[in-house]
Design a protein around this motif. Sequence first.
Motif, PDB file in Angstrom:
ATOM      1  N   ARG A 165    -171.571  14.375  50.188  1.00  0.00           N
ATOM      2  CA  ARG A 165    -170.830  15.562  49.512  1.00  0.00           C
ATOM      3  C   ARG A 165    -170.312  16.672  50.268  1.00  0.00           C
ATOM      4  O   ARG A 165    -169.308  17.208  49.978  1.00  0.00           O
ATOM      5  CB  ARG A 165    -171.792  16.189  48.421  1.00  0.00           C
ATOM      6  N   ASP A 166    -170.816  16.872  51.420  1.00  0.00           N
ATOM      7  CA  ASP A 166    -170.392  18.112  52.236  1.00  0.00           C
ATOM      8  C   ASP A 166    -168.854  17.475  52.701  1.00  0.00           C
ATOM      9  O   ASP A 166    -168.172  18.549  52.879  1.00  0.00           O
ATOM     10  CB  ASP A 166    -171.134  18.224  53.351  1.00  0.00           C
ATOM     11  N   ALA A 167    -168.723  16.418  53.143  1.00  0.00           N
ATOM     12  CA  ALA A 167    -167.472  15.963  53.373  1.00  0.00           C
ATOM     13  C   ALA A 167    -166.524  16.092  52.529  1.00  0.00           C
ATOM     14  O   ALA A 167    -165.370  16.357  52.445  1.00  0.00           O
ATOM     15  CB  ALA A 167    -167.506  14.650  54.107  1.00  0.00           C
ATOM     16  N   ALA A 168    -166.850  15.704  51.321  1.00  0.00           N
ATOM     17  CA  ALA A 168    -166.051  15.420  50.044  1.00  0.00           C
ATOM     18  C   ALA A 168    -165.635  16.966  49.516  1.00  0.00           C
ATOM     19  O   ALA A 168    -164.605  17.119  49.389  1.00  0.00           O
ATOM     20  CB  ALA A 168    -166.600  14.899  48.868  1.00  0.00           C
ATOM     21  N   LEU A 169    -166.683  17.666  49.520  1.00  0.00           N
ATOM     22  CA  LEU A 169    -166.342  19.369  49.236  1.00  0.00           C
ATOM     23  C   LEU A 169    -165.400  19.764  50.465  1.00  0.00           C
ATOM     24  O   LEU A 169    -164.500  20.692  49.957  1.00  0.00           O
ATOM     25  CB  LEU A 169    -167.597  20.017  49.463  1.00  0.00           C
ATOM     26  N   LEU A 170    -165.388  19.610  51.684  1.00  0.00           N
ATOM     27  CA  LEU A 170    -164.433  20.164  52.632  1.00  0.00           C
ATOM     28  C   LEU A 170    -163.073  19.359  52.292  1.00  0.00           C
ATOM     29  O   LEU A 170    -162.080  20.182  52.520  1.00  0.00           O
ATOM     30  CB  LEU A 170    -164.853  19.663  54.044  1.00  0.00           C
ATOM     31  N   ALA A 171    -162.842  18.133  52.060  1.00  0.00           N
ATOM     32  CA  ALA A 171    -161.818  17.534  51.624  1.00  0.00           C
ATOM     33  C   ALA A 171    -161.202  18.219  50.414  1.00  0.00           C
ATOM     34  O   ALA A 171    -159.888  18.370  50.245  1.00  0.00           O
ATOM     35  CB  ALA A 171    -161.824  16.156  51.324  1.00  0.00           C
ATOM     36  N   GLY A 172    -161.975  18.586  49.527  1.00  0.00           N
ATOM     37  CA  GLY A 172    -161.446  19.056  47.959  1.00  0.00           C
ATOM     38  C   GLY A 172    -161.042  20.429  48.574  1.00  0.00           C
ATOM     39  O   GLY A 172    -159.960  21.062  47.681  1.00  0.00           O
ATOM     40  N   ALA A 173    -161.599  21.435  49.256  1.00  0.00           N
ATOM     41  CA  ALA A 173    -161.398  22.506  49.603  1.00  0.00           C
ATOM     42  C   ALA A 173    -159.856  22.488  50.325  1.00  0.00           C
ATOM     43  O   ALA A 173    -159.045  23.462  50.045  1.00  0.00           O
ATOM     44  CB  ALA A 173    -162.232  23.186  50.739  1.00  0.00           C
ATOM     45  N   ALA A 174    -159.714  21.627  51.108  1.00  0.00           N
ATOM     46  CA  ALA A 174    -158.492  21.292  51.905  1.00  0.00           C
ATOM     47  C   ALA A 174    -157.321  21.128  50.814  1.00  0.00           C
ATOM     48  O   ALA A 174    -156.241  21.609  51.034  1.00  0.00           O
ATOM     49  CB  ALA A 174    -158.693  20.336  53.124  1.00  0.00           C
ATOM     50  N   ARG A 175    -157.535  20.287  49.697  1.00  0.00           N
ATOM     51  CA  ARG A 175    -156.642  19.779  48.819  1.00  0.00           C
ATOM     52  C   ARG A 175    -156.405  21.035  47.998  1.00  0.00           C
ATOM     53  O   ARG A 175    -155.321  21.231  47.684  1.00  0.00           O
ATOM     54  CB  ARG A 175    -157.408  18.846  47.985  1.00  0.00           C
ATOM     55  N   GLU A 176    -157.262  21.869  47.821  1.00  0.00           N
ATOM     56  CA  GLU A 176    -157.157  23.343  47.011  1.00  0.00           C
ATOM     57  C   GLU A 176    -156.214  24.043  47.955  1.00  0.00           C
ATOM     58  O   GLU A 176    -155.354  24.705  47.231  1.00  0.00           O
ATOM     59  CB  GLU A 176    -158.612  23.929  46.842  1.00  0.00           C
ATOM     60  N   GLY A 177    -156.512  24.196  49.256  1.00  0.00           N
ATOM     61  CA  GLY A 177    -155.671  24.958  50.255  1.00  0.00           C
ATOM     62  C   GLY A 177    -153.992  24.549  50.145  1.00  0.00           C
ATOM     63  O   GLY A 177    -153.177  25.235  50.151  1.00  0.00           O
ATOM     64  N   ILE A 178    -153.971  23.205  50.195  1.00  0.00           N
ATOM     65  CA  ILE A 178    -152.598  22.678  49.787  1.00  0.00           C
ATOM     66  C   ILE A 178    -151.756  22.919  48.863  1.00  0.00           C
ATOM     67  O   ILE A 178    -150.675  23.434  48.670  1.00  0.00           O
ATOM     68  CB  ILE A 178    -152.528  21.116  50.153  1.00  0.00           C
ATOM     69  N   HIS A 179    -152.766  22.937  47.450  1.00  0.00           N
ATOM     70  CA  HIS A 179    -152.218  23.357  46.394  1.00  0.00           C
ATOM     71  C   HIS A 179    -151.667  24.946  46.130  1.00  0.00           C
ATOM     72  O   HIS A 179    -150.705  25.110  45.804  1.00  0.00           O
ATOM     73  CB  HIS A 179    -153.129  23.074  45.137  1.00  0.00           C
ATOM     74  N   CYS A 180    -152.506  25.637  46.801  1.00  0.00           N
ATOM     75  CA  CYS A 180    -152.344  27.033  46.756  1.00  0.00           C
ATOM     76  C   CYS A 180    -151.143  27.293  47.613  1.00  0.00           C
ATOM     77  O   CYS A 180    -150.103  28.044  47.403  1.00  0.00           O
ATOM     78  CB  CYS A 180    -153.448  27.780  47.430  1.00  0.00           C
ATOM     79  N   TYR A 181    -151.115  26.624  48.935  1.00  0.00           N
ATOM     80  CA  TYR A 181    -149.689  26.686  49.624  1.00  0.00           C
ATOM     81  C   TYR A 181    -148.466  26.492  48.864  1.00  0.00           C
ATOM     82  O   TYR A 181    -147.654  26.940  49.014  1.00  0.00           O
ATOM     83  CB  TYR A 181    -149.846  25.922  50.833  1.00  0.00           C
ATOM     84  N   SER A 182    -148.624  25.438  48.040  1.00  0.00           N
ATOM     85  CA  SER A 182    -147.364  24.580  47.440  1.00  0.00           C
ATOM     86  C   SER A 182    -146.831  25.792  46.346  1.00  0.00           C
ATOM     87  O   SER A 182    -145.884  26.023  46.150  1.00  0.00           O
ATOM     88  CB  SER A 182    -147.542  23.526  47.070  1.00  0.00           C
ATOM     89  N   VAL A 183    -147.844  26.384  45.741  1.00  0.00           N
ATOM     90  CA  VAL A 183    -147.743  27.450  44.803  1.00  0.00           C
ATOM     91  C   VAL A 183    -146.945  28.649  45.146  1.00  0.00           C
ATOM     92  O   VAL A 183    -146.081  29.161  44.589  1.00  0.00           O
ATOM     93  CB  VAL A 183    -149.193  27.707  44.119  1.00  0.00           C
ATOM     94  N   VAL A 184    -147.506  29.032  46.160  1.00  0.00           N
ATOM     95  CA  VAL A 184    -146.814  30.064  46.842  1.00  0.00           C
ATOM     96  C   VAL A 184    -145.408  29.815  47.511  1.00  0.00           C
ATOM     97  O   VAL A 184    -144.658  30.573  47.217  1.00  0.00           O
ATOM     98  CB  VAL A 184    -147.804  30.525  48.169  1.00  0.00           C
ATOM     99  N   HIS A 185    -145.528  28.832  48.075  1.00  0.00           N
ATOM    100  CA  HIS A 185    -144.055  28.388  48.597  1.00  0.00           C
ATOM    101  C   HIS A 185    -142.908  28.131  47.550  1.00  0.00           C
ATOM    102  O   HIS A 185    -141.925  28.627  47.756  1.00  0.00           O
ATOM    103  CB  HIS A 185    -144.427  26.992  49.680  1.00  0.00           C
ATOM    104  N   ASP A 186    -143.368  27.497  46.430  1.00  0.00           N
ATOM    105  CA  ASP A 186    -142.462  27.254  45.379  1.00  0.00           C
ATOM    106  C   ASP A 186    -141.952  28.880  44.947  1.00  0.00           C
ATOM    107  O   ASP A 186    -140.841  28.832  44.386  1.00  0.00           O
ATOM    108  CB  ASP A 186    -143.086  26.603  44.397  1.00  0.00           C
ATOM    109  N   GLY A 187    -143.036  29.847  45.071  1.00  0.00           N
ATOM    110  CA  GLY A 187    -142.487  30.969  44.389  1.00  0.00           C
ATOM    111  C   GLY A 187    -141.738  31.703  45.252  1.00  0.00           C
ATOM    112  O   GLY A 187    -141.105  32.988  44.774  1.00  0.00           O
ATOM    113  N   LEU A 188    -141.339  31.552  46.338  1.00  0.00           N
ATOM    114  CA  LEU A 188    -140.473  32.333  47.562  1.00  0.00           C
ATOM    115  C   LEU A 188    -139.102  31.999  47.137  1.00  0.00           C
ATOM    116  O   LEU A 188    -138.781  31.082  46.681  1.00  0.00           O
ATOM    117  CB  LEU A 188    -140.856  31.678  48.960  1.00  0.00           C
ATOM    118  N   PRO A 189    -138.166  33.019  47.465  1.00  0.00           N
ATOM    119  CA  PRO A 189    -136.693  33.086  47.254  1.00  0.00           C
ATOM    120  C   PRO A 189    -136.131  31.873  48.063  1.00  0.00           C
ATOM    121  O   PRO A 189    -136.483  31.571  48.989  1.00  0.00           O
ATOM    122  CB  PRO A 189    -136.438  34.345  47.503  1.00  0.00           C
TER     123      PRO A 189
END
Length: 99
Positions: A75-99
């Motif tokens: 679970r600890d390894a999966a949670l770290l991978a899940g947090a990384a996945r969430e980080g990628i998602h947040c990056y993409s949301v911010v990047h898509d909002g840039l001009p």
Amino acid sequence: MTSGLSSADFAKRLDKTADDTEALLGKLLSDTLLPDEIARPKRLMDAMRYASRGGFKRRRPGLVVESSAVFGVARDAALLAGAAREGIHCYSVVHDGLP
């Protein structure tokens, strides 16, 4: 054949994973240097925290953790991978909002 697991149990596990992901992101995005780091620019860390913390359902990490359990991933390894996945998602949301 049913597994004996209710949808309420699944929802509770997803909520627990959301809380655990939020705590892990808090640790990973803190101002404290990790052992192999030489710097954590405050402005960058503030922006990363702003973009990725607080108020989200965190269903993506929940699905990563649940899927990983099927394959016996710790679970600890999966949670770290899940947090990384969430980080990628947040990056993409911010990047898509840039001009």
